[in-house]
Design a protein around this motif. Structure first.
Motif, PDB file in Angstrom:
ATOM      1  N   CYS A  45     -42.011  87.689  33.871  1.00  0.00           N
ATOM      2  CA  CYS A  45     -42.632  88.386  33.709  1.00  0.00           C
ATOM      3  C   CYS A  45     -43.426  87.985  33.381  1.00  0.00           C
ATOM      4  N   CYS A  48     -44.970  90.740  29.390  1.00  0.00           N
ATOM      5  CA  CYS A  48     -43.837  90.287  28.403  1.00  0.00           C
ATOM      6  C   CYS A  48     -43.408  88.887  28.329  1.00  0.00           C
ATOM      7  N   CYS A  59     -39.742  93.663  36.474  1.00  0.00           N
ATOM      8  CA  CYS A  59     -39.682  94.006  35.083  1.00  0.00           C
ATOM      9  C   CYS A  59     -39.496  95.298  34.210  1.00  0.00           C
ATOM     10  N   CYS A  62     -41.914  96.509  31.404  1.00  0.00           N
ATOM     11  CA  CYS A  62     -43.087  96.433  31.499  1.00  0.00           C
ATOM     12  C   CYS A  62     -43.644  96.741  33.325  1.00  0.00           C
TER      13      CYS A  62
HETATM   14 ZN   LIG Z   1     -42.071  92.268  31.446  1.00  0.00          ZN
END
Ligand SMILES: [Zn+2]
Lengths: 156, 390
Positions: A45, A48, A59, A62
């Protein structure tokens, strides 16, 4: 009126419907890597930085697209497991062990079989398997682009 | 501002492995007619109906259609009718939907109905097998029990919970079920008997698992004005909510703790102004489809510290004569008409608050908690019922 003792009538039913599920972009790439390159890949990701294995196209934390592919190890750590001793309809013949395995370099766990251990005797199996133990993938020679191209994970 | 809402009446059916004495609408009618009678309302008084079930267990697409007449939703009455399906939380979500209907101010009296004929599913395992995603996770023999078993494996590893602790939970729930005429399994057995039952998915044995049941449940939710008129002692809803967790099993590596339930509990306790759940609740109806989950639920719901759930069991804190009796009904461990089970938890908690739980009544209940989990341990619902209006 019918008497209380009389067996009520029954009518047989069936719900037997074939489906074809689309694996999607992330899984298709993951499966192709298993088959052609004997590699396990995850998606990192951009926000993150978690490495998701098995990979997904976005993700969920996020809520951004995941486009960076990274190779992770075919060794990992057993997070938790169960050993199945009952024959459930349409599931594999017992005994078998299913675990959550965190591969080296991944931030999430993969569900897979744990094998290479005698599971017939529960007491012996409990000694051979433990949370936190190291495992290593056992690959199939004939791979067809499925999660089962890894036959199982065995104690490393 | 949401309006005050209370439960005015409850209807339960007798549950068994196969209610072969009744067709599906007859089973549902048994619950709905009992609920309407308990709340002193006629079908005319009901403004809307919400209905929960999971189609494949019933073997027909949209079972709510077959049961519309039995839900007082059809014919000249022509009521609005909403279907709810969220896995094991189906019944809990159905209760929430009925609560939201009334709290919104749009409806005054709403009938929540949930039903399931798991006993007519000759191979319920085939349905459970399809609950796992077909791309990554389905190939590994994961059914409902295997997920509970990996929770148990983690809890035993990190907190030292034992198979004896799990057996004791099973014995207690089945003992409680002896007092419940609606329960499916009403059998007495010892911890030793439980520990001798077949190992299904280590560390879970047959005695650690719920049965498959046929059953239905209905609850009348009412606005403050209606509730005060209909019920001598309504069960007031002071807190309620739902939470979701990640889909993938491997995304939640902390199987020894049930974080999503702990988060939901904090939200719902804030709403109901509950500070000390062990002291403030007089009874709890938890969704304990597998013994280990009752322990995880004590901890997530703040009845004790993480890792101390088994101690609660050993000390009898949650037994019928303990500080906080859990599942006087016998819980999901003794009866599981899956889509109905979440609503049954709410119904049992309401009966306790209304003082109408007969032989399974806990003395002087003021505050009760009802819980359900579903979606391969990813979803939870909670509802808090109180003798006093919020
Ligand atoms: Zn993420």
């Amino acid at each position: 009126m019918t008497s209380q003792q009389e067996e009520p009538l029954t009518i047989d039913g069936r719900w037997d419907i074939p489906y074809r599920h689309t694996a999607g972009q992330a899984a298709s790439r993951f499966f192709r890597e298993l088959k052609e390159n004997k590699r396990i890949v995850g998606g990192r990701c951009p926000s993150c930085r978690r490495v998701l294995v098995p990979p997904r196209s976005f993700c969920e934390r996020c809520f951004v697209p995941v486009e960076e592919w990274v190779e992770v190890g075919d060794k990992g750590t057993l997070e938790t497991f169960t050993i199945v001793y009952a024959q459930f309809t349409s599931l594999p013949p017992p005994p078998y062990c299913v675990g959550v395995i965190k591969l080296d370099g991944a931030d999430t766990g993969l569900i897979h079989y744990v094998g290479g251990v005698d599971l017939q005797d529960l007491e012996a199996a409990k000694k051979a398997l433990s949370v936190g133990m190291r495992l290593q993938a056992v690959w199939r020679d004939q791979r067809e682009g499925k999660i089962t191209d890894i036959e199982y994970f065995t104690p490393a | 501002m949401p309006r005050r809402v209370a439960i005015a009446g409850v209807g339960l059916t007798r549950c068994s492995s196969w209610r072969k004495d009744v067709a599906y609408p007859e089973l549902v009618y048994e619950a709905t007619s009992a609920a309407l009678q308990d709340a002193n309302v006629t079908p005319d008084d009901v403004n809307a109906v919400v209905y929960g079930s999971m189609d494949p267990f019933d073997g027909l697409n949209a079972p709510e259609k077959w049961n519309v007449d039995a839900c007082a939703a059809a014919g000249m009455l022509g009521k609005p009718y909403l279907k709810i399906s969220t896995g094991g939380t189906t019944g809990g979500s159905t209760a929430l939907a009925a609560y939201y209907h009334v709290a919104s101010g749009l409806y005054d009296v709403v009938l929540a109905v949930a039903s399931q004929r798991v006993g007519e599913t000759l191979e319920a395992q085939l349905v459970l097998n399809t609950a796992v995603d077909p791309v990554y996770e389905r190939g590994f023999g994961m059914g409902a029990i295997t997920v509970a078993a990996i929770q148990a494996c983690s809890h035993m590893h990190y907190y030292g919970t034992t198979e004896e602790d799990l057996a004791l939970i099973s014995v207690r729930n089945h003992e409680n079920a002896m007092n419940n005429p609606y329960a499916h399994l009403r059998v007495k057995f010892s911890v030793q008997d439980a520990l001798s039952s077949p190992m299904l998915s280590w560390p879970l044995r047959l005695s650690d698992c719920c049965p498959s049941s046929d059953g239905a449940c209905a609850i009348v939710f009412a606005s403050e004005e209606k509730a005060r008129r209909l019920a001598p002692q309504p069960a007031w809803i002071t807190g309620a909510g739902q939470i979701t967790d990640n889909y993938f099993a491997g995304d939640r590596p902390w199987y020894e703790d049930w974080d999503s339930l702990a988060m939901l509990a904090r939200r719902v306790y804030r709403m109901a102004k509950v500070d000390d759940p062990l002291r403030e609740f007089d009874v709890a109806e938890l969704y304990n489809a597998f013994t280990i989950q009752e322990i995880l639920e004590y901890e997530a719901l703040g009845f004790c510290e993480p890792g101390k759930g088994a101690e609660m069991v050993r000390k009898g804190v949650t037994a019928m004569d303990g500080q906080l009796p859990v599942c006087p009904s016998g819980g999901v461990l003794s009866t599981n008409a899956i889509g109905a089970s979440g609503l049954v938890r709410v119904a049992e908690a309401a009966l306790q608050v209304m003082g109408k739980a007969d032989k399974r009544q806990v003395p002087n209940v003021k505050k009760a908690l009802a819980h359900a989990w579903g979606a391969t341990i990813g979803f939870h619902t909670l509802m808090i019922l109180d003798r006093e209006a919020p």
